[in-house]
Motif scaffolding. Sequence first.
Motif, PDB file in Angstrom:
ATOM      1  N   PRO A   2       0.827  -1.142   0.091  1.00 26.84           N
ATOM      2  CA  PRO A   2       0.166  -0.006   0.122  1.00 26.84           C
ATOM      3  C   PRO A   2       0.834   1.261  -0.136  1.00 26.84           C
ATOM      4  O   PRO A   2       2.116   1.348   0.227  1.00 26.84           O
ATOM      5  N   THR A   3       0.268   2.359  -0.335  1.00 22.98           N
ATOM      6  CA  THR A   3       0.946   3.884  -0.416  1.00 22.98           C
ATOM      7  C   THR A   3       1.121   4.018   1.166  1.00 22.98           C
ATOM      8  O   THR A   3       0.237   3.650   1.822  1.00 22.98           O
ATOM      9  N   GLN A   4       1.870   5.369   1.286  1.00 26.57           N
ATOM     10  CA  GLN A   4       1.813   5.820   2.688  1.00 26.57           C
ATOM     11  C   GLN A   4       0.295   6.377   3.125  1.00 26.57           C
ATOM     12  O   GLN A   4      -0.049   6.606   4.037  1.00 26.57           O
ATOM     13  N   THR A   5      -0.291   6.820   2.041  1.00 25.29           N
ATOM     14  CA  THR A   5      -1.788   7.361   2.280  1.00 25.29           C
ATOM     15  C   THR A   5      -2.603   6.290   3.068  1.00 25.29           C
ATOM     16  O   THR A   5      -3.391   6.593   3.894  1.00 25.29           O
ATOM     17  N   PHE A   6      -2.468   5.079   2.582  1.00 21.80           N
ATOM     18  CA  PHE A   6      -3.402   4.041   3.124  1.00 21.80           C
ATOM     19  C   PHE A   6      -2.772   4.007   4.776  1.00 21.80           C
ATOM     20  O   PHE A   6      -3.700   3.889   5.650  1.00 21.80           O
ATOM     21  N   PHE A   7      -1.538   4.122   4.841  1.00 25.44           N
ATOM     22  CA  PHE A   7      -1.124   3.752   6.280  1.00 25.44           C
ATOM     23  C   PHE A   7      -1.172   4.832   7.243  1.00 25.44           C
ATOM     24  O   PHE A   7      -1.307   4.878   8.361  1.00 25.44           O
ATOM     25  N   GLN A  51      -5.841   5.509  -4.475  1.00 25.27           N
ATOM     26  CA  GLN A  51      -4.918   6.222  -3.765  1.00 25.27           C
ATOM     27  C   GLN A  51      -4.374   5.529  -2.818  1.00 25.27           C
ATOM     28  O   GLN A  51      -3.087   5.756  -2.131  1.00 25.27           O
ATOM     29  N   TYR A  52      -4.749   4.132  -2.561  1.00 24.54           N
ATOM     30  CA  TYR A  52      -4.322   3.319  -1.555  1.00 24.54           C
ATOM     31  C   TYR A  52      -3.384   2.205  -1.948  1.00 24.54           C
ATOM     32  O   TYR A  52      -2.451   1.714  -1.422  1.00 24.54           O
ATOM     33  N   PHE A  53      -3.794   1.697  -3.104  1.00 24.19           N
ATOM     34  CA  PHE A  53      -3.112   0.639  -3.672  1.00 24.19           C
ATOM     35  C   PHE A  53      -3.189   0.844  -5.252  1.00 24.19           C
ATOM     36  O   PHE A  53      -3.937   1.489  -5.900  1.00 24.19           O
ATOM     37  N   LYS A  54      -2.096   0.266  -5.828  1.00 22.65           N
ATOM     38  CA  LYS A  54      -1.760   0.404  -7.428  1.00 22.65           C
ATOM     39  C   LYS A  54      -2.910  -0.435  -8.230  1.00 22.65           C
ATOM     40  O   LYS A  54      -3.385   0.132  -9.123  1.00 22.65           O
ATOM     41  N   ASN A  55      -3.451  -1.509  -7.657  1.00 23.04           N
ATOM     42  CA  ASN A  55      -4.264  -2.258  -8.408  1.00 23.04           C
ATOM     43  C   ASN A  55      -4.711  -3.610  -7.503  1.00 23.04           C
ATOM     44  O   ASN A  55      -4.298  -3.372  -6.174  1.00 23.04           O
ATOM     45  N   LEU A  56      -5.665  -4.342  -8.133  1.00 29.08           N
ATOM     46  CA  LEU A  56      -6.097  -5.354  -7.232  1.00 29.08           C
ATOM     47  C   LEU A  56      -5.000  -6.447  -6.663  1.00 29.08           C
ATOM     48  O   LEU A  56      -5.031  -6.630  -5.604  1.00 29.08           O
ATOM     49  N   LYS A  57      -4.162  -6.496  -7.662  1.00 25.75           N
ATOM     50  CA  LYS A  57      -2.954  -7.497  -7.245  1.00 25.75           C
ATOM     51  C   LYS A  57      -2.018  -6.946  -5.977  1.00 25.75           C
ATOM     52  O   LYS A  57      -1.758  -7.793  -5.153  1.00 25.75           O
ATOM     53  N   ASP A  58      -2.054  -5.647  -6.019  1.00 20.65           N
ATOM     54  CA  ASP A  58      -1.222  -4.981  -4.852  1.00 20.65           C
ATOM     55  C   ASP A  58      -1.881  -5.178  -3.568  1.00 20.65           C
ATOM     56  O   ASP A  58      -1.275  -5.863  -2.581  1.00 20.65           O
TER      57      ASP A  58
END
Length: 218
Positions: A2-7, A51-58
């Motif tokens: 995940p991106t830092q936005t998610f955390f 904004q949280y993940f690149k895609n579903l696989k991520d």
Amino acid sequence: MPTQTFFNLPEEKRERITEAAMSEFSAYPFAQASIARIIEQAGIPRGSFYQYFKNLKDLYKYIFNLAVEKKLQYFEDRIPNLHGEGFDFFQILHRLFMVGIEFAQEHPELLALGDRFIKDNNQKLREEVLAEQNPKSLDFYGEMLRKGYELGQLDPTTDFTAALLMMQALNKALLDAYLTLSQNSQGSILEDSRYLDLIDKFLYLFAHGLEKRVVSNE
């Protein structure tokens, strides 16, 4: 990952998203998993997902990372002599398999996730996930083996890598047995004598091998 936005999200919102993803990936093979269902269950806009993940696989790989970390921490919490004094390799290994079943019974959603993963025919994705997660379990088992060798509890002439791979294979074999037996079990699988007996037999084979022993008449 995940991106830092998610955390940076509040913990409650992060948990809502991961629980929705866990539910989705436990119920559907990856090819049939849906971002739409995940965001609906999590209560977030579609734009926020990206904004949280690149895609579903991520997201899928992140969920597996959480599952593996949670299981390893469960082992650490419930096997107090895993690293300290009183370490006995085969007693610890036996306890490890028992605790693994306790974990499966306490977290059926993670068991379902693993079962779905095993059955998924997306070989490329399976290889990617295993490439990321296998080192963690190998490190865990490897530390046990090294301690067993250091304490003189294991035959020093045996090959470390072969033993390590056997431990990993043994864990998978017992998981498969658990999945098979639990489908027909009326109660706790930990009370099922068939499974408990199987653990003992597997560990006996691991410790002693298949070679016929010659009994001396002297």
